[in-house]
Design a protein around this motif. Structure first.
Motif, PDB file in Angstrom:
ATOM      1  N   LYS A 127       0.841  -1.198   0.000  1.00 40.01           N
ATOM      2  CA  LYS A 127       0.000   0.000   0.000  1.00 40.01           C
ATOM      3  C   LYS A 127       0.874   1.245   0.000  1.00 40.01           C
ATOM      4  CE  LYS A 127      -4.285  -1.708   1.994  1.00 40.01           C
ATOM      5  NZ  LYS A 127      -5.026  -1.545   0.737  1.00 40.01           N
ATOM      6  N   LEU A 128       0.833   1.986  -1.103  1.00 36.94           N
ATOM      7  CA  LEU A 128       1.574   3.251  -1.193  1.00 36.94           C
ATOM      8  C   LEU A 128       0.590   4.366  -1.523  1.00 36.94           C
ATOM      9  CD1 LEU A 128       4.850   2.234  -3.112  1.00 36.94           C
ATOM     10  CD2 LEU A 128       4.628   2.775  -0.709  1.00 36.94           C
ATOM     11  N   GLY A 129       0.270   4.503  -2.786  1.00 29.76           N
ATOM     12  CA  GLY A 129      -0.699   5.521  -3.187  1.00 29.76           C
ATOM     13  C   GLY A 129      -2.110   4.979  -3.011  1.00 29.76           C
ATOM     14  N   LEU A 130      -2.882   5.653  -2.179  1.00 29.08           N
ATOM     15  CA  LEU A 130      -4.219   5.144  -1.847  1.00 29.08           C
ATOM     16  C   LEU A 130      -5.297   6.082  -2.374  1.00 29.08           C
ATOM     17  CD1 LEU A 130      -3.605   4.169   1.892  1.00 29.08           C
ATOM     18  CD2 LEU A 130      -3.201   2.793  -0.148  1.00 29.08           C
ATOM     19  N   ASN A 131      -6.392   5.491  -2.773  1.00 31.03           N
ATOM     20  CA  ASN A 131      -7.523   6.317  -3.183  1.00 31.03           C
ATOM     21  C   ASN A 131      -7.966   7.166  -1.995  1.00 31.03           C
ATOM     22  OD1 ASN A 131     -10.399   7.065  -3.803  1.00 31.03           O
ATOM     23  ND2 ASN A 131      -9.780   6.056  -5.689  1.00 31.03           N
ATOM     24  N   ARG A 132      -8.095   8.448  -2.233  1.00 31.91           N
ATOM     25  CA  ARG A 132      -8.316   9.349  -1.100  1.00 31.91           C
ATOM     26  C   ARG A 132      -9.750   9.839  -0.984  1.00 31.91           C
ATOM     27  NH1 ARG A 132      -5.071  14.803  -2.877  1.00 31.91           N
ATOM     28  NH2 ARG A 132      -6.837  15.843  -3.813  1.00 31.91           N
ATOM     29  N   ARG A 133     -10.664   9.126  -1.611  1.00 36.36           N
ATOM     30  CA  ARG A 133     -12.081   9.499  -1.512  1.00 36.36           C
ATOM     31  C   ARG A 133     -12.842   8.345  -0.862  1.00 36.36           C
ATOM     32  NH1 ARG A 133     -14.173  13.120  -5.221  1.00 36.36           N
ATOM     33  NH2 ARG A 133     -15.701  11.651  -5.998  1.00 36.36           N
ATOM     34  N   ALA A 134     -13.342   8.595   0.332  1.00 42.29           N
ATOM     35  CA  ALA A 134     -14.115   7.572   1.034  1.00 42.29           C
ATOM     36  C   ALA A 134     -15.582   7.757   0.683  1.00 42.29           C
ATOM     37  CB  ALA A 134     -13.923   7.706   2.538  1.00 42.29           C
ATOM     38  N   LYS A 135     -16.219   6.655   0.326  1.00 49.05           N
ATOM     39  CA  LYS A 135     -17.633   6.724  -0.070  1.00 49.05           C
ATOM     40  C   LYS A 135     -18.507   6.426   1.141  1.00 49.05           C
ATOM     41  CE  LYS A 135     -20.633   5.110  -3.839  1.00 49.05           C
ATOM     42  NZ  LYS A 135     -20.903   6.350  -4.581  1.00 49.05           N
ATOM     43  N   LEU A 136     -19.449   7.311   1.377  1.00 48.23           N
ATOM     44  CA  LEU A 136     -20.356   7.136   2.513  1.00 48.23           C
ATOM     45  C   LEU A 136     -21.580   6.326   2.104  1.00 48.23           C
ATOM     46  CD1 LEU A 136     -20.297  10.757   4.008  1.00 48.23           C
ATOM     47  CD2 LEU A 136     -19.000   8.767   4.772  1.00 48.23           C
ATOM     48  N   GLY A 137     -22.328   5.912   3.101  1.00 44.74           N
ATOM     49  CA  GLY A 137     -23.539   5.141   2.844  1.00 44.74           C
ATOM     50  C   GLY A 137     -24.573   5.899   2.036  1.00 44.74           C
ATOM     51  N   ASN A 138     -24.504   7.241   2.039  1.00 50.68           N
ATOM     52  CA  ASN A 138     -25.474   8.001   1.235  1.00 50.68           C
ATOM     53  C   ASN A 138     -25.013   8.168  -0.212  1.00 50.68           C
ATOM     54  OD1 ASN A 138     -23.576  10.076   1.246  1.00 50.68           O
ATOM     55  ND2 ASN A 138     -24.675  11.352   2.715  1.00 50.68           N
ATOM     56  N   GLY A 139     -23.845   7.608  -0.543  1.00 45.87           N
ATOM     57  CA  GLY A 139     -23.367   7.617  -1.928  1.00 45.87           C
ATOM     58  C   GLY A 139     -22.354   8.692  -2.236  1.00 45.87           C
ATOM     59  N   THR A 140     -22.267   9.718  -1.397  1.00 43.38           N
ATOM     60  CA  THR A 140     -21.302  10.790  -1.673  1.00 43.38           C
ATOM     61  C   THR A 140     -19.933  10.414  -1.107  1.00 43.38           C
ATOM     62  OG1 THR A 140     -21.881  11.980   0.344  1.00 43.38           O
ATOM     63  CG2 THR A 140     -23.081  12.568  -1.667  1.00 43.38           C
ATOM     64  N   CYS A 141     -18.951  11.216  -1.476  1.00 39.90           N
ATOM     65  CA  CYS A 141     -17.591  10.954  -1.002  1.00 39.90           C
ATOM     66  C   CYS A 141     -17.115  12.065  -0.073  1.00 39.90           C
ATOM     67  CB  CYS A 141     -16.627  10.853  -2.187  1.00 39.90           C
ATOM     68  SG  CYS A 141     -16.741   9.279  -3.034  1.00 39.90           S
ATOM     69  N   ILE A 142     -16.218  11.686   0.832  1.00 39.90           N
ATOM     70  CA  ILE A 142     -15.518  12.669   1.655  1.00 39.90           C
ATOM     71  C   ILE A 142     -14.027  12.418   1.507  1.00 39.90           C
ATOM     72  CG2 ILE A 142     -17.320  13.083   3.349  1.00 39.90           C
ATOM     73  CD1 ILE A 142     -15.952  10.990   5.111  1.00 39.90           C
ATOM     74  N   THR A 143     -13.241  13.435   1.799  1.00 37.57           N
ATOM     75  CA  THR A 143     -11.801  13.273   1.658  1.00 37.57           C
ATOM     76  C   THR A 143     -11.286  12.283   2.696  1.00 37.57           C
ATOM     77  OG1 THR A 143     -11.487  15.153   3.107  1.00 37.57           O
ATOM     78  CG2 THR A 143     -11.339  15.566   0.753  1.00 37.57           C
ATOM     79  N   ALA A 144     -10.465  11.351   2.240  1.00 35.80           N
ATOM     80  CA  ALA A 144      -9.807  10.403   3.144  1.00 35.80           C
ATOM     81  C   ALA A 144      -8.303  10.518   2.946  1.00 35.80           C
ATOM     82  CB  ALA A 144     -10.282   8.983   2.874  1.00 35.80           C
ATOM     83  N   TRP A 145      -7.862  11.723   2.595  1.00 39.76           N
ATOM     84  CA  TRP A 145      -6.424  11.915   2.422  1.00 39.76           C
ATOM     85  C   TRP A 145      -5.775  11.987   3.805  1.00 39.76           C
ATOM     86  CZ3 TRP A 145      -7.805  17.128  -0.235  1.00 39.76           C
ATOM     87  CH2 TRP A 145      -8.212  18.060   0.719  1.00 39.76           C
TER      88      TRP A 145
END
Lengths: 336, 419
Positions: B146-164
């Motif tokens: 694990k190095l470069g990780l996707n930085r958008r966490a998807k919430l249960g409502n379908g939208t994303c929040i930053t996970a950087w």
């Protein structure tokens, strides 16, 4: 399932903060009270912003012994200060809101500070949770009116993008479902035309919460049909308690998120079809769908659901699903 | 084909007069922790010459590109210049902000710019002296950790929040559905060695992840520099040019959390984690070097497309360089990782290496679903000026950008690699 407790503990300590977040949520949702000490430790010492789910879990289980720790976390959240963004402020706000949920107002001054600044953390990300409080402090209530909630869209940086991007707007729509003002209905219908299916979906749910009548349901169904995405369809089906459509989406939707959401929706409407759709979803290739199925079946069928999960833990590779299985086994009551 | 490599240090001298780029700064700059640099490759085949340059900067702006272009033409009148930044946030902000603006002093800014320009001239001269016959190998090397990780966490409502970084702030009542899409699981490389030698002396790498190690009050070369140093330690004669792939939604979240808030801890974290990244990156490349299959290249061709900007949109420049059966595609912006697969659909060339952050200075380029999911990248959009457009109108305008970039790039690839 062996070592269920150890699985949840390893979930809390997992290298991926999103796994930690889910492990903490599951402990709270299913009331795994045996892990309250680990949850408190996670809330105090973990350095990722996602530890806020441990705060919420403590609130769900009404863990009053956590109050002194949460009071400290309002002042010093023990996370890196991303001063330009929402993480640090958000963890402080999360501690303050959690305290209010447990009847302690020590965090109100900080929330008031955010409210006065019209900060996105207050006016978007925590507005629904505040509006759900049984006793919303009056000094905060004045900042959560329809006018205040909606007037902030064009403020601040990025042309107000931080207030009006779909994630923030979903929180606004959730808040509009709870605000005590009939004009919120019209505002929610305005979002039926938003470019994001997820904003539209939240607008449908919130309008249905405010006006659970046939006229509103018809508007939602017509709009969803016009928009045409599986997500629009599934929220409309949820509103109409249409188990057949939800089962079809749970089984055939190309996007795993839609399949998982359809399972969740079957659980929300207490559909008898959940058993059949859920059992199929336990075999889904996507871990989120399997996790939704485990949680939904356990939520709606309690201990009886355990028979559906027999042997699943032995072949399951994903820590998140294992955590869900562990939480349903150890939990003292089904999640609501 | 022939290739020569050159490098130059471009750290600012009057650092006390400058601010750093990226994420804003609250404390004064203390100095230079690690030297900023640029690398230049000169490629020659028959009458064609190409100059590739990657600079330790946040972005490349048109004035910088123009100056470096002029300096290239002084030495190589007909050369094609490919110029990219590696999106370092601890670099001088001069390539983003014009002299006299923001909190930069004109003197410090002009001096820092001149250092970059002189550095380029020096590295170009060095590369021209270094030109030699080469064989070329290309590979897509798997990243097993694990190095470069996707930085958008998807919430249960379908939208994303930053996970950087230390993210994500999950709101009450929401569950986390997972990441919005994949992590960065590969490094694309083009390696150049002299015929008969076993090891390359020049390598162009492309990894689809932000290099973020910002928030230390020193100029520093972040993950890109750490990778270059780690490779230099293993292969003293090798020049690594570290470029970025489609990384708009990927960051080095694997290096987080930052342990404490104080400056000393932050610097210790920076050094430990950036070095660990460099070692991991170099280890992955080193393990693959022995497996590379080199061949002579007897064909080089270049094409570019420049879409003139509007009042609110940047010029859009897309370039493609053919090296035998290999292609380098050079595109603007912070484009989402999903577009990488779109670019290489139907395998237009034997290999394809994507370089982003070119001179077009475009911001984030999301997928259409990404725009619907929201989060930080989509609120920034792709435009330079957004004041008179509502966010919804802006999204409608920006929606087409990613597909447009891919379509133009694929058009170029098809032209350079006719079936």
């Amino acid at each position: 399932m062996k070592n269920a407790s150890e699985i949840l503990k390893s979930g809390l300590k997992h290298i991926d903060p999103l796994v930690n977040a889910e492990a903490a949520r599951l402990i709270g949702d299913f009331h795994v009270r045996a892990l309250i000490p680990e949850l408190i430790e996670h809330a105090r010492f973990h350095r990722f912003y996602s530890k806020v789910t441990a705060f919420y879990a403590l609130s769900r289980m009404s863990v009053t012994e956590a109050i002194p720790h949460l009071q400290k976390l309002v002042d010093d959240p023990n996370v890196s200060d991303d001063w330009y963004w929402t993480g640090y402020k958000g963890v402080r706000a999360a501690a303050a809101v959690t305290l209010l949920q447990m009847g302690d107002d020590a965090g109100v001054p900080y929330l008031l500070e955010l409210a006065k600044a019209g900060h996105v953390v207050f006016i978007r990300w925590f507005a629904p949770a505040l509006l759900r409080l049984q006793k919303l402090p009056p000094e905060l209530a004045g900042y959560l009116t329809l006018e205040k909630l909606c007037s902030s869209e064009k403020q601040k940086r990025y042309d107000g993008g931080e207030y009006s991007e779909p994630g923030a707007l979903c929180m606004l729509c959730e808040a509009l479902g709870l605000v005590d003002d009939p004009a919120a209905d019209e505002r929610l219908e305005f979002y039926f035309g938003h470019y994001s299916r997820f904003v539209r979906g939240q607008a449908y749910r919130s309008l249905h919460l405010r006006r659970p009548d046939k006229t509103s349901a018809q508007k939602i169904v017509e709009n969803a049909k016009k928009q045409g995405t599986d997500f629009d369809r599934l929220v409309a089906a949820e509103v109409q308690k249409d188990s057949a459509t939800l089962s079809e989406i749970a089984r055939h939707a190309p996007a795993a998120f839609d399949r998982g959401s359809a399972i969740d929706a079957l659980a929300v409407i207490l559909s008898p079809s959940l058993i059949e759709a859920g059992k199929l979803a336990l075999e889904d290739s996507d871990l989120y769908v399997r996790q939704c199925a485990v949680e939904s079946l356990a939520r709606n069928h309690g201990a009886a659901a355990q028979k559906f999960f027999e042997g699943m833990a032995d072949k399951e590779k994903e820590i998140r699903v294992l955590c869900a299985l562990a939480a349903t086994q150890l939990g003292e009551k089904g999640a609501s | 084909m022939k290739l020569g490599a050159g490098t130059a240090v471009i750290s600012p001298k009057s650092w006390d007069k400058l601010t750093m780029s990226g994420m804003g700064r609250r404390i004064p700059t203390r100095g230079v922790l690690e030297d900023l640099a640029l690398e230049v490759f000169v490629l020659q085949e028959k009458d064609e010459t190409a100059v590739i340059c990657v600079v330790d900067q946040l972005f490349i702006t048109e004035p910088v590109a123009t100056n470096i272009g002029n300096r290239t033409r002084e030495r190589l009148p007909h050369a094609h210049l490919i110029l990219c930044a590696d999106h370092i946030h601890s670099a001088t902000a001069v390539a983003v902000i014009a002299p006299g603006k923001d909190n930069l002093t004109s003197d410090g800014c002009a001096e820092a710019l001149e250092i970059i320009y002189e550095g380029f001239s020096k590295a170009l001269a060095q590369a021209l002296q270094d030109v030699r016959e080469v064989e070329v190998a290309a590979a897509r090397i798997p990243v097993p950790i694990k190095l470069g990780l996707n930085r958008r966490a998807k919430l249960g409502n379908g939208t994303c929040i930053t996970a950087w970084d230390n993210g994500a702030l999950i709101p009450p009542g929401q569950k986390c559905a997972g990441k919005s899409s994949e992590d960065a699981k590969w490094i694309d490389v083009l390696a150049f060695r002299e015929p008969g030698r076993t090891e390359p002396f020049a390598m162009l790498s492309s990894y689809p992840s932000h290099v973020h190690f910002y928030e230390v009050p020193y100029f520093a070369d972040e993950a890109a520099g750490a990778a270059r140093r780690a490779m230099k330690k293993r292969y003293p004669n090798l020049t690594l040019m570290y470029a970025l792939g489609c990384c708009g939604n990927i960051a080095l979240g694997s290096a987080h959390p930052i342990p404490k808030n104080d400056e000393e801890s932050r610097i210790a974290w920076y050094q430990e984690k950036s070095n660990a990244f460099g070692e991991a990156f170099a280890g992955i490349l080193s393990d693959a070097l022995g497996e590379l299959s080199y061949a002579p290249v007897n064909q080089m061709s270049y094409t570019s497309h420049r879409e003139p900007g509007t009042e609110r949109e940047q010029d859009l420049q897309i370039e493609t360089l053919r090296l035998g059966s290999h292609a380098i595609c050079v595109i603007p912006g912070e484009i989402f990782i999903e577009f990488d697969a779109d670019l290489r659909r139907d395998k237009p060339s034997n290999s394809l290496l994507v370089m982003t952050y070119n001179r077009s200075f475009l911001g984030y380029v999301a997928t259409s679903l990404g725009f619907e999911e929201g989060s930080y990248e989509t609120m920034r959009g792709t435009a330079k000026e957004t004041g008179y457009l509502s966010p919804t109108e802006r999204v409608k305008s920006d929606l087409a950008t990613g597909d447009s970039i891919v379509a133009k790039a694929r058009e170029q690839l098809t032209a350079l690699f006719p079936k």
